[in-house]
Design a protein around this motif. Structure first.
Motif, short mmCIF file in Angstrom:
data_model
loop_
_atom_site.label_atom_id
_atom_site.label_comp_id
_atom_site.label_asym_id
_atom_site.label_seq_id
_atom_site.Cartn_x
_atom_site.Cartn_y
_atom_site.Cartn_z
N MET A 182 17.36 8.04 -24.27
CA MET A 182 16.09 7.31 -24.26
C MET A 182 14.90 8.24 -24.43
O MET A 182 14.90 9.35 -23.89
CB MET A 182 15.92 6.57 -22.92
N THR A 183 13.89 7.76 -25.14
CA THR A 183 12.62 8.47 -25.13
C THR A 183 11.86 8.07 -23.87
O THR A 183 12.19 7.05 -23.23
CB THR A 183 11.77 8.09 -26.36
N GLN A 184 10.85 8.84 -23.52
CA GLN A 184 10.06 8.51 -22.33
C GLN A 184 9.36 7.16 -22.50
O GLN A 184 9.26 6.37 -21.56
CB GLN A 184 9.03 9.61 -22.06
N LEU A 185 8.89 6.86 -23.72
CA LEU A 185 8.21 5.59 -23.96
C LEU A 185 9.17 4.41 -23.79
O LEU A 185 8.83 3.40 -23.17
CB LEU A 185 7.61 5.58 -25.37
N GLU A 186 10.39 4.56 -24.30
CA GLU A 186 11.40 3.50 -24.13
C GLU A 186 11.71 3.29 -22.65
O GLU A 186 11.85 2.14 -22.18
CB GLU A 186 12.67 3.87 -24.89
N ALA A 187 11.82 4.39 -21.91
CA ALA A 187 12.12 4.31 -20.48
C ALA A 187 10.99 3.61 -19.72
O ALA A 187 11.24 2.78 -18.84
CB ALA A 187 12.37 5.70 -19.90
N ILE A 188 9.74 3.95 -20.08
CA ILE A 188 8.58 3.32 -19.42
C ILE A 188 8.60 1.81 -19.64
O ILE A 188 8.40 1.02 -18.70
CB ILE A 188 7.26 3.93 -19.96
N LYS A 189 8.86 1.38 -20.88
CA LYS A 189 8.87 -0.05 -21.20
C LYS A 189 9.96 -0.78 -20.41
O LYS A 189 9.73 -1.86 -19.84
CB LYS A 189 9.09 -0.24 -22.70
N LEU A 190 11.16 -0.18 -20.34
CA LEU A 190 12.26 -0.81 -19.60
C LEU A 190 11.96 -0.87 -18.11
O LEU A 190 12.29 -1.85 -17.44
CB LEU A 190 13.56 -0.05 -19.85
N TYR A 191 11.34 0.18 -17.61
CA TYR A 191 11.00 0.22 -16.19
C TYR A 191 9.96 -0.85 -15.83
O TYR A 191 10.10 -1.58 -14.85
CB TYR A 191 10.47 1.61 -15.83
N LEU A 192 8.91 -0.95 -16.65
CA LEU A 192 7.83 -1.89 -16.36
C LEU A 192 8.26 -3.34 -16.52
O LEU A 192 7.75 -4.24 -15.84
CB LEU A 192 6.63 -1.60 -17.27
N THR A 193 9.22 -3.58 -17.42
CA THR A 193 9.69 -4.96 -17.62
C THR A 193 10.85 -5.31 -16.69
O THR A 193 11.34 -6.45 -16.72
CB THR A 193 10.13 -5.15 -19.09
N GLY A 194 11.29 -4.32 -15.88
CA GLY A 194 12.35 -4.58 -14.90
C GLY A 194 13.74 -4.74 -15.49
O GLY A 194 14.66 -5.24 -14.83
N LYS A 195 13.93 -4.29 -16.73
CA LYS A 195 15.22 -4.45 -17.39
C LYS A 195 16.22 -3.35 -17.04
O LYS A 195 17.40 -3.46 -17.35
CB LYS A 195 15.02 -4.50 -18.91
N GLU A 196 15.75 -2.26 -16.43
CA GLU A 196 16.64 -1.16 -16.04
C GLU A 196 16.36 -0.78 -14.59
O GLU A 196 15.60 0.16 -14.32
CB GLU A 196 16.44 0.05 -16.96
N PRO A 197 16.95 -1.47 -13.63
CA PRO A 197 16.66 -1.19 -12.21
C PRO A 197 17.10 0.21 -11.76
O PRO A 197 16.59 0.72 -10.76
CB PRO A 197 17.45 -2.28 -11.47
N LEU A 198 18.04 0.84 -12.48
CA LEU A 198 18.52 2.16 -12.08
C LEU A 198 17.56 3.29 -12.47
O LEU A 198 17.67 4.40 -11.97
CB LEU A 198 19.90 2.44 -12.70
N LEU A 199 16.62 3.01 -13.38
CA LEU A 199 15.68 4.03 -13.82
C LEU A 199 14.76 4.45 -12.67
O LEU A 199 14.20 3.61 -11.97
CB LEU A 199 14.82 3.52 -14.97
N GLN A 200 14.64 5.77 -12.48
CA GLN A 200 13.72 6.29 -11.48
C GLN A 200 12.48 6.84 -12.19
O GLN A 200 12.58 7.77 -12.97
CB GLN A 200 14.39 7.40 -10.65
N CYS A 201 11.32 6.20 -11.94
CA CYS A 201 10.09 6.56 -12.64
C CYS A 201 8.96 6.83 -11.66
O CYS A 201 8.98 6.37 -10.51
CB CYS A 201 9.67 5.45 -13.61
#
Length: 707
Positions: free
Chosen positions: A658-677
Motif C-alpha cells: 500500500m501507498t501511504q495515501l491508499e492507507a489513509i483512505k482505507l483508514y478514514l473510511t473504516g475499511k481496514e480496521p487492522l491499520l494503525q495510523c
C-alpha cells in the motif's frame, strides 16, 4: 514554474552584477572608493527584488489569505516537553512489553517441554540442520540432517528465503551434530515451533526468535539456510553472544590470574592466552575485570590499572588483549602472592560501591599448584565464600589436578582441564553455568536488553540493520535437577531500532528537534548522530559502533549533566547552547536546545527529546471534514512526503504494497480496521491539502501568462 522563478532571479542578479562591475570599473579607473551607502542601497534593492519575485511565484500571499479564512478552525498549542517525552516513553514501554511477553511465552513453553522429557542416550532424531538443509550427495539424495526444507523469500525479512512455519537448528562446527545431549535438546525444544508461529501471528512486527541452548545448539525462527565461511567453518556459538551471557548470569567482578612461570613456555602459554581471551568474550558492559600475570612477582597486564578493576566494555577488552601478546614465561610461580592480591582487589573494589557488589570470581589459569592455599582462603573467603574460584589446568599432565580441584570446590567454583586450543572455548563456557546457579535456584526470570548492534543478515536498502535484543533465561524444573540449578539456555527476539523510532512522531519535534535513547551504561541505542557504518562502501561497520557514549555526540554537555541524569534514570529538563550542521555540513547554526528526559520502565533504557527554541515550541492544529480533506488530497498533483509515516503498513503482509495515501483512505473510511495510523498527523495533512488546494490554479495562471 521553478524555471520561471530561476529566470527572474538570474535576471535581477545579472542587472545587479552588471551595475556593480560598471561602478567598479569607474572607481578603479578614478582610484575612488565605493561609498558604503551605495553598497547598502544596492543590497537593499537586490533583496527587495528577490523578496518580490519569491512572493509572486511561490504564492505565499495567497496561502496566507487562505489560512486567514480558516482562522476559526485553527488552534495553536504550546508543546510541553516533559509531557511529550513521558508520552513517548509510555508508547515505547508498551512496545517493549509486547516483545518481552513474546519471550516469556517461549520460556514457559521451553521449561514445560523439558519437564516432560526424559533423557534418552540412544535417541535417534532427524532434525533440520541449518547448514545441511536442502543439501544433496553425489547420488542426488538428501544428506543426513539435510532433508528438504521449504524456503520462500519474505519481504518482512528483506526478501531473505525463510520458512515461517518451522525453525531450524545451527550447531557450532566444533561440536558433533548427533551428540546425545544435542539430539535430546533439539527433540524437546521442537515444541517451540508452535509458540514461534503464534508469537508471529500476535505481533507481525517480530523478526528473529530463537533458543540458545546451554549445550551449544541454536534454534532459530523463521528457519533459514546457514552458509559456512570460505574455510567451511561456522564460528557462531550462541553462548558467546551478549544476549546469552547477560541473561544467563548476573553482573560480576572478575580477577584473572595467569601463570607465566618457566613451565608455561611454548604451547601452554599460547593456550593460556587463548583461555584469557575467551573469558574476556564472556564479559559484558555490566562486568568489571583485571588481569594479573604472576611468577616470582606480580605483573599487571596493564600497569596503569593496577590495584583496581575496569569496565568490561569493548575498548577495554581489546586493549587488554593487545597487552596479552607481551607476556612471556620465566621464573617460578608464586601463586600465594597472586591470590592475596586478587582477594584484596575484590574486597577494596566492593567497598567502593562500584561493580556488581555481590557476584565476584577469581579465574586461575595455570599448569599446576603445589599447595591448596587453604590459609589464604580461610583469611579472605571463608566461611561466606563470596568469591568463587574457577581453576583452569593447562596441559595434559594431571599431577596437580587434585589441588586445583580442591580450590575450586572449596570456593563454590569449577575445575576444568584444557589440553589443546580446540578445548578452550567449550571449557571456558562451563563457568557461566556455575554463576547462573543462584538465578536458576531462585527462578529469577529477569528480562535483559542488549545495547544496539548490527545484524548483517538483514541488510536493507540503507545498509545493515541496527538491532537490540530482549532475552530471558530458561531453567530446568525437573525435581532431580532443580536444587542443582541447571540452566537450559536462553530465549530471545530481536527488535530493529527503526521499529522503536516508529513510536516517535517526528512532526511533533520541530525541524531541528529529535529523540534519542541510551542504555544504563550511557551507550547510545538511537540518536541522529549515531553513524555505525563508514560512508564509503556503506556496509563496513566501525569498530566500536555499539559502545558510543552519549557524551561523544552531545559533546557540548562537558560536565555530563544530561548523560548522568539519564543514566541514573531521572526525569527532568536540561538546556544548553549547541552547534548544528545543516546542508550536509556546509553551514553551522548556533541554537539553544531544551532537553527533556525520562526512563522507559521495564527496560535499562532512558529516552530523551531535544526541542530547539524557536523551531518546535508550538504546534499548529487545523480542522476540516474528512470529505473536504480527501477531495483535495486525492488531486493528481498532490503527493505525500516520503519521510512521513501516516500509517504503519509494515505490520501485516496485506498492507505491505500500500501507498501511504491508499492507507489513509482505507483508514478514514473504516475499511481496514487492522491499520494503525496517526490520527493527529492525518488530520493535519487533510487540513493542509484543503488550504493549499488553490495554489495549483494560481501557479497555472502564472505559467499561462508567461507563455
Amino acid at each position: 514554474m521553478v524555471l520561471n522563478l530561476l529566470r527572474a532571479f538570474w535576471g535581477v542578479f545579472f542587472i545587479f552584477w552588471t551595475a556593480f562591475n560598471t561602478a567598479l570599473v569607474d572607481v578603479v579607473g578614478s582610484e575612488q572608493q565605493i561609498p558604503l551607502s551605495v553598497v547598502k542601497l544596492w543590497a537593499s534593492a537586490f533583496g527587495g527584488e528577490i523578496k518580490s519575485i519569491a512572493a509572486k511565484y511561490s504564492g505565499s500571499q495567497l496561502l496566507q489569505k487562505k489560512y486567514k479564512e480558516y482562522e476559526k478552525d485553527v488552534s495553536i498549542e504550546e508543546i510541553d516537553g516533559l509531557q511529550l517525552v513521558k508520552k513517548l516513553a509510555k508508547s515505547m514501554e508498551e512496545m517493549f512489553h509486547k516483545k518481552s511477553e513474546a519471550v516469556r511465552r517461549l520460556v514457559e513453553a521451553a521449561e514445560d517441554a523439558h519437564l516432560k522429557h526424559e533423557f534418552d542416550a540412544d535417541l535417534q532424531y532427524e532434525y533440520f540442520n541449518a547448514v545441511l538443509i536442502n543439501e544433496r550427495n553425489e547420488e542426488g539424495n538428501f544428506l543426513e540432517l539435510g532433508k528438504e526444507f521449504i524456503l520462500v523469500p519474505n519481504d518482512h525479512f528483506n526478501n531473505l528465503p525463510v520458512n515461517i512455519s518451522l525453525s531450524d537448528v545451527q550447531v557450532p562446527t566444533n561440536m558433533y551434530n548427533k551428540d546425545p545431549a544435542i539430539v535430546n535438546g533439539v527433540f524437546w525444544s521442537e515444541s517451540l515451533n508452535k509458540v514461534f508461529v503464534d508469537n508471529f501471528d500476535r505481533d507481525p512486527s517480530l523478526i528473529w526468535q530463537y533458543f540458545g541452548s546451554a549445550k551449544g545448539f541454536f534454534r532459530q525462527y523463521p528457519g533459514i539456510k546457514w552458509e559456512p565461511d570460505e574455510n567451511g567453518v561456522i564460528a557462531f556459538d550462541c553462548r558467546n553472544r551478549k544476549w546469552y551471557i547477560q541473561a544467563a548470569t548476573s553482573p560480576k567482578d572478575v580477577v584473572i590470574l595467569v601463570d607465566v612461570s618457566g613451565s608455561m613456555k611454548g604451547l601452554r602459554l599460547t593456550i593460556a592466552k587463548q583461555t584469557v581471551s575467551s573469558i574476556l568474550d564472556t564479559l559484558g558492559d555490566d562486568d568489571f575485570f583485571n588481569i594479573i600475570a604472576y611468577n616470582e612477582e606480580l605483573h599487571y597486564v596493564e600497569p596503569c590499572l593496577n590495584g583496581t578493576l575496569v569496565q568490561a566494555d569493548r575498548a577495554n577488552k581489546e586493549h587488554f588483549r593487545e597487552h596479552l601478546n607481551k607476556l612471556f614465561a620465566k621464573g617460578i610461580g608464586m601463586l600465594d602472592i597472586a591470590l592475596n592480591e586478587a582477594f584484596n582487589i575484590l574486597s577494596d573494589f566492593n567497598h567502593t560501591g562500584q561493580g556488581s557488589i555481590c557476584s565476584q570470581a577469581i579465574m586461575l589459569i595455570t599448569d599446576g599448584a603445589v599447595d591448596t592455599y587453604d590459609t589464604i582462603f580461610a583469611k579472605y573467603n571463608w566461611p561466606d565464600r563470596k568469591v568463587r574460584m574457577f581453576t583452569y589446568l593447562i596441559g595434559r599432565e594431571a599431577a596437580f589436578a587434585d589441588n586445583l580441584k580442591w580450590m575450586a570446590c572449596a570456593n563454590k567454583g569449577f575445575f576444568t582441564q584444557i589440553s589443546t586450543l580446540a578445548d578452550v572455548q567449550e571449557n571456558v563456557m562451563e563457568y557461566l553455568h556455575v554463576l547462573s546457579r543462584p538465578k536458576v535456584i531462585d527462578q529469577e526470570h529477569d528480562v535483559v536488553w542488549t545495547e544496539a548492534y548490527i545484524d548483517s543478515t538483514l541488510a536493507d536498502d540503507q545498509g545493515l540493520v541496527l538491532m537490540t535484543t530482549v532475552a530471558m533465561p530458561v531453567f530446568s524444573k525437573q525435581n532431580e535437577t532443580r536444587s542443582k540449578g541447571i540452566l537450559l539456555g536462553v530465549v530471545g527476539t530481536d527488535v530493529p531500532v527503526k521499529e522503536l523510532l516508529k513510536a516517535i512522531p517526528k512532526y511533533k519535534l520541530g525541524i531541528h528537534g529529535y529523540a534519542f535513547a541510551i542504555t544504563n551504561n550511557g551507550y547510545i541505542l538511537t540518536h541522529p548522530e549515531l553513524r555505525p557504518l563508514y560512508e564509503e562502501g556503506k556496509k563496513r561497520r566501525k569498530p566500536n559502533y555499539s559502545s558510543v557514549d552519549l557524551s561523544e555526540v552531545e559533546w557540548e554537555d562537558r560536565d555530563d549533566v544530561l548523560r548522568n541524569a539519564m543514566v541514573n534514570r531521572k526525569t527532568g529538563k536540561f538546556s544548553m547552547e549547541v552547534k548544528k550542521t545543516v546542508d550536509k555540513g556546509k553551514r553551522v547554526l548556533v541554537m539553544t536546545n531544551d532537553y527533556y528526559y525520562t526512563d522507559i520502565r521495564g527496560t535499562p533504557f532512558s529516552l530523551g527529546v531535544a526541542l530547539s527554541r524557536g523551531h518546535g515550541k508550538y504546534f499548529f492544529r487545523g480542522n476540516v471534514t474528512i470529505e473536504e480533506g480527501l477531495h483535495d488530497l486525492e488531486h493528481p498533483d498532490v503527493s505525500l512526503a516520503d519521510e512521513w509515516s501516516y500509517c504503519n503498513t509494515d505490520l501485516y503482509p496485506e498492507h505491505h504494497q500500500m501507498t501511504q495515501l491508499e492507507a489513509i483512505k482505507l483508514y478514514l473510511t473504516g475499511k481496514e480496521p487492522l491499520l494503525q495510523c496517526d490520527k493527529e498527523l492525518i488530520q493535519e495533512v487533510l487540513f493542509d491539502a484543503v488550504v493549499s488546494a488553490p495554489i495549483e490554479a494560481y501557479w497555472t495562471s502564472l505559467a499561462l501568462n508567461k507563455s
